[in-house]
Design a protein around this motif. Structure first.
Motif, PDB file in Angstrom:
ATOM      1  N   LEU A   1     -11.579  15.171 -14.713  1.00  0.00           N
ATOM      2  CA  LEU A   1     -12.085  13.887 -14.220  1.00  0.00           C
ATOM      3  C   LEU A   1     -11.048  12.786 -14.429  1.00  0.00           C
ATOM      4  N   THR A   2     -10.488  12.725 -15.625  1.00  0.00           N
ATOM      5  CA  THR A   2      -9.507  11.679 -15.930  1.00  0.00           C
ATOM      6  C   THR A   2      -8.272  11.804 -15.049  1.00  0.00           C
ATOM      7  N   ALA A   3      -7.780  13.039 -14.884  1.00  0.00           N
ATOM      8  CA  ALA A   3      -6.585  13.260 -14.069  1.00  0.00           C
ATOM      9  C   ALA A   3      -6.812  12.835 -12.627  1.00  0.00           C
ATOM     10  N   SER A   4      -7.984  13.181 -12.088  1.00  0.00           N
ATOM     11  CA  SER A   4      -8.257  12.844 -10.683  1.00  0.00           C
ATOM     12  C   SER A   4      -8.401  11.340 -10.482  1.00  0.00           C
ATOM     13  N   ILE A   5      -9.061  10.667 -11.426  1.00  0.00           N
ATOM     14  CA  ILE A   5      -9.248   9.216 -11.295  1.00  0.00           C
ATOM     15  C   ILE A   5      -7.929   8.478 -11.494  1.00  0.00           C
ATOM     16  N   LEU A   6      -7.167   8.885 -12.517  1.00  0.00           N
ATOM     17  CA  LEU A   6      -5.886   8.223 -12.774  1.00  0.00           C
ATOM     18  C   LEU A   6      -4.887   8.454 -11.643  1.00  0.00           C
ATOM     19  N   SER A   7      -5.002   9.580 -10.955  1.00  0.00           N
ATOM     20  CA  SER A   7      -4.100   9.837  -9.829  1.00  0.00           C
ATOM     21  C   SER A   7      -4.245   8.766  -8.758  1.00  0.00           C
ATOM     22  N   PHE A   8      -5.453   8.228  -8.618  1.00  0.00           N
ATOM     23  CA  PHE A   8      -5.684   7.152  -7.656  1.00  0.00           C
ATOM     24  C   PHE A   8      -5.359   5.781  -8.246  1.00  0.00           C
ATOM     25  N   ALA A   9      -5.494   5.643  -9.564  1.00  0.00           N
ATOM     26  CA  ALA A   9      -5.312   4.330 -10.190  1.00  0.00           C
ATOM     27  C   ALA A   9      -3.871   4.042 -10.577  1.00  0.00           C
ATOM     28  N   ILE A  10      -3.135   5.056 -11.023  1.00  0.00           N
ATOM     29  CA  ILE A  10      -1.787   4.843 -11.552  1.00  0.00           C
ATOM     30  C   ILE A  10      -0.827   4.199 -10.546  1.00  0.00           C
ATOM     31  N   PRO A  11      -0.889   4.526  -9.238  1.00  0.00           N
ATOM     32  CA  PRO A  11       0.041   3.868  -8.309  1.00  0.00           C
ATOM     33  C   PRO A  11      -0.039   2.344  -8.307  1.00  0.00           C
ATOM     34  N   PHE A  12      -1.171   1.797  -8.796  1.00  0.00           N
ATOM     35  CA  PHE A  12      -1.304   0.338  -8.849  1.00  0.00           C
ATOM     36  C   PHE A  12      -0.839  -0.236 -10.178  1.00  0.00           C
TER      37      PHE A  12
ATOM     38  N   LEU B   1       3.267   7.196 -15.054  1.00  0.00           N
ATOM     39  CA  LEU B   1       3.314   5.733 -15.118  1.00  0.00           C
ATOM     40  C   LEU B   1       4.710   5.208 -14.800  1.00  0.00           C
ATOM     41  N   VAL B   2       5.726   5.923 -15.269  1.00  0.00           N
ATOM     42  CA  VAL B   2       7.110   5.519 -14.986  1.00  0.00           C
ATOM     43  C   VAL B   2       7.377   5.566 -13.485  1.00  0.00           C
ATOM     44  N   LEU B   3       6.940   6.668 -12.842  1.00  0.00           N
ATOM     45  CA  LEU B   3       7.139   6.793 -11.399  1.00  0.00           C
ATOM     46  C   LEU B   3       6.383   5.709 -10.652  1.00  0.00           C
ATOM     47  N   ALA B   4       5.139   5.431 -11.095  1.00  0.00           N
ATOM     48  CA  ALA B   4       4.346   4.396 -10.432  1.00  0.00           C
ATOM     49  C   ALA B   4       4.989   3.028 -10.597  1.00  0.00           C
ATOM     50  N   ALA B   5       5.475   2.746 -11.800  1.00  0.00           N
ATOM     51  CA  ALA B   5       6.124   1.454 -12.042  1.00  0.00           C
ATOM     52  C   ALA B   5       7.383   1.307 -11.207  1.00  0.00           C
ATOM     53  N   ALA B   6       8.079   2.426 -10.998  1.00  0.00           N
ATOM     54  CA  ALA B   6       9.304   2.387 -10.194  1.00  0.00           C
ATOM     55  C   ALA B   6       9.003   2.166  -8.725  1.00  0.00           C
ATOM     56  N   CYS B   7       7.794   2.522  -8.300  1.00  0.00           N
ATOM     57  CA  CYS B   7       7.432   2.413  -6.878  1.00  0.00           C
ATOM     58  C   CYS B   7       6.685   1.134  -6.550  1.00  0.00           C
ATOM     59  N   VAL B   8       6.379   0.326  -7.568  1.00  0.00           N
ATOM     60  CA  VAL B   8       5.590  -0.878  -7.336  1.00  0.00           C
ATOM     61  C   VAL B   8       6.406  -1.899  -6.568  1.00  0.00           C
ATOM     62  N   ASP B   9       5.794  -2.482  -5.549  1.00  0.00           N
ATOM     63  CA  ASP B   9       6.423  -3.585  -4.817  1.00  0.00           C
ATOM     64  C   ASP B   9       6.359  -4.854  -5.674  1.00  0.00           C
ATOM     65  N   ASN B  10       6.959  -5.917  -5.194  1.00  0.00           N
ATOM     66  CA  ASN B  10       6.962  -7.205  -5.879  1.00  0.00           C
ATOM     67  C   ASN B  10       7.549  -7.080  -7.274  1.00  0.00           C
ATOM     68  N   ASP B  11       8.586  -6.320  -7.405  1.00  0.00           N
ATOM     69  CA  ASP B  11       9.135  -5.994  -8.715  1.00  0.00           C
ATOM     70  C   ASP B  11      10.401  -6.779  -8.963  1.00  0.00           C
ATOM     71  N   ALA B  12      10.280  -7.842  -9.740  1.00  0.00           N
ATOM     72  CA  ALA B  12      11.450  -8.668 -10.034  1.00  0.00           C
ATOM     73  C   ALA B  12      12.087  -8.300 -11.353  1.00  0.00           C
ATOM     74  N   THR B  13      11.436  -7.429 -12.124  1.00  0.00           N
ATOM     75  CA  THR B  13      11.939  -7.125 -13.458  1.00  0.00           C
ATOM     76  C   THR B  13      12.883  -5.947 -13.478  1.00  0.00           C
TER      77      THR B  13
END
Length: 406
Positions: A39-50, A266-278
Motif C-alpha cells: 500500500l505504501t509503495a503504491s501510494i508513494l509512487s504517485f506522491a513522490i514525483p511532487f 526521492l532523489v530522482l523526484a527532486a531532480a525532476c522537479v520543475d521550478n528548481d532554482a536550488t
C-alpha cells in the motif's frame, strides 16, 4: 513537470518497489507488514514525483541526476530529402493512446461497481461466501460455516476492500504496466494469507483449516471487487503458506532496506522537479566531435538552468519553430549520396537575452548532417528567454533531428 514525465516516474517507482518486494519480502510470513509495504509503495509512487524538499534538492547527487534527466527536451523534427515538416504530434498521439486505455480501465471498474451493487440485494447466495466493505455474505447451508465466517470477518475488520478498490484504480491509471496488474493479484493474495492465519488460529489447527479449504466446494463470485473465501486459482498457494514455518525475527531487517530504496526515489523526484532554482547549474558542455562556431566566439556567462519556472519560447511557438527549421534545413549532398539516415541530438542554450549559444552535438551521424543542424540552430531568431524567480535566465534545451531518406 509534464504529464508524460509524471506517468513515467510513477510506473518506474512501481516497478522498482514491487521488484524489491518480489525478491526480498514476498515469501516472508509477515503478512501485515507486506500489506503495509504494498500500500505504501503504491501510494508513494504517485506522491513522490511532487516531492520538493530543498534539502534533497541541494545534494550533489541530486544535481548530477538532474543534469541527466531534466534538461528541457524538444520534440523531434524529421528531415527528408524533400524537407518535409513533422508528420506526428507525438504528445497528442501518446495522450490519446493513454486516455483510451485509462477510459477502458474506468469502464471495467464501473462495471465492477454495478455488479457490486447488485450483490447487495442478492437473496440467494447458493454456495457463495464473500465479503465487501464490512458486509459479509455467506450461504448458511455451507459446511464449516463458523470457520468461513471467521475468515470473512478478518477481511471485514481490516478493511481489505479499500485495498482492492485502490489497486483496481491503480490498474486503470497504469493500464499499460503489467506490474500494476500483478500488484492487484498480489494484494488479494496477501489478504487471504492474513485471513487464513487468523481463522486457523481461532480454529486451533492449521491442518484442520487446510482440510476445510480442500474439502469445501463453493461457487466463486466473479466480481473482482470482493474478497471471497474460496478461490481455486490461489488455493494451493494459500495451503502452502499455511504450512510454512513463520519467518524468523531477523528477517524483519529486510524491511530496513526500504529506507535507501525510497530515498533513491526521492532523489530522482527532486531532480525532476520543475521550478528548481536550488540545483547547481551545469557548467561544462559534454565533449563531442562537433562544436558550433558560436561556442568558439562566445561562451554563455552565468548560471545555466536545466529547468525553469517559465520555459523559453520560440517566437510564435513550437509550430513556428518547426516551420522555421523546415525552411532552413537541407539534406546534405554527402549524406544523400551515401544513403545516410539517423538521428542527430543537439543541445543548446537559450540565453537570458534570447540569443542561442553553446550549441553542441550530443550524438551525430556525420556526412555534414551534424554541421547542418548546428547551422540552423545558430540561425534561429531571438527567443523569449526563460524566467526563474522573476528574472531572465540561461536555459538548456535538447532536440533530436531525424534525417530520413525518401
Amino acid at each position: 513537470m509534464n504529464w508524460i514525465t509524471y506517468i513515467l516516474q510513477v510506473n518506474l517507482y512501481l516497478i522498482v518497489t514491487f521488484g524489491f518486494y518480489w525478491l526480498l519480502l514476498r515469501k516472508e510470513t509477515f503478512y501485515n507488514a507486506n500489506r503495509f509495504y504494498l500500500l505504501t509503495a503504491s501510494i508513494l509512487s504517485f506522491a513522490i514525483p511532487f516531492w520538493q524538499s530543498g534539502i534533497i534538492q541541494s545534494w550533489a547527487i541530486t544535481a548530477q541526476v538532474s543534469n541527466v534527466v531534466n534538461t528541457i527536451p524538444l520534440e523531434g523534427f524529421t528531415v527528408t530529402n524533400l524537407a518535409e515538416s513533422p508528420t506526428w504530434d507525438w504528445n497528442l498521439l501518446l495522450a490519446n493512446i493513454y486516455f483510451l486505455g485509462f477510459g477502458f480501465g474506468l469502464l471495467r471498474f464501473s462495471i465492477g461497481l454495478f455488479k457490486l451493487q447488485q450483490l447487495f440485494s442478492l437473496s440467494n447466495l447458493d454456495g457463495q461466501a464473500f465479503s465487501v466493505f464490512g458486509k459479509i455474505f455467506i450461504d448458511k447451508k455451507l459446511d464449516h460455516y463458523d470457520v468461513i465466517k471467521n475468515h470473512e470477518e478478518v477481511h471485514s475488520q481490516q478493511f481489505h476492500s479499500l485495498d482492492v478498490f485502490w489497486f483496481e484504480l491503480l490498474g486503470a491509471l497504469c493500464w499499460f504496466n503489467p506490474i500494476a496488474h500483478i500488484m492487484q493479484k498480489e494484494i488479494k493474495l496477501v489478504h487471504e494469507y492474513i485471513a487464513d492465519e487468523k481463522a486457523s488460529e481461532q480454529l486451533g489447527s492449521k491442518k484442520v483449516y487446510a482440510q476445510v479449504l480442500v474439502s469445501s466446494h463453493f461457487k466463486t463470485n466473479t466480481n473482482v471487487l470482493v474478497n471471497h473465501f474460496y478461490n481455486k486459482s490461489i488455493l494451493k498457494t494459500r495451503i502452502m503458506m499455511l504450512s510454512k514455518e513463520k519467518s524468523k525475527k531477523n528477517a524483519l531487517l529486510k524491511y530496513g532496506f526500504t529506507a535507501p530504496l525510497f530515498l533513491g526515489m526521492l532523489v530522482l523526484a527532486a531532480a525532476c522537479v520543475d521550478n528548481d532554482a536550488t540545483l547547481q547549474p551545469t557548467k561544462d558542455l559534454n565533449e563531442t566531435g562537433v562544436t558550433s562556431s558560436l561556442q568558439e566566439k562566445s561562451v554563455t556567462k552565468g548560471q545555466i538552468f536545466n529547468s525553469v519556472e517559465i520555459k523559453p519560447e520560440f517566437p510564435g511557438g513550437v509550430s513556428e519553430m518547426y516551420q522555421f527549421i523546415n525552411q532552413e534545413i537541407k539534406y546534405p549532398e554527402a549524406a544523400h549520396r551515401a544513403n545516410i539516415s539517423g538521428r542527430v541530438f543537439v543541445k543548446f542554450v537559450v540565453r537570458k537575452d534570447g540569443t542561442i549559444g553553446d550549441a553542441e552535438i550530443l550524438k551525430g551521424i556525420g556526412f555534414g548532417c551534424d554541421e547542418e543542424v548546428l547551422r540552423v540552430i545558430e540561425a534561429m531568431p531571438l527567443w523569449k528567454p526563460g524566467i526563474q524567480n522573476g528574472k531572465h535566465v540561461n536555459t538548456y534545451f535538447t532536440m533530436p533531428i531525424f534525417y530520413q531518406l525518401e
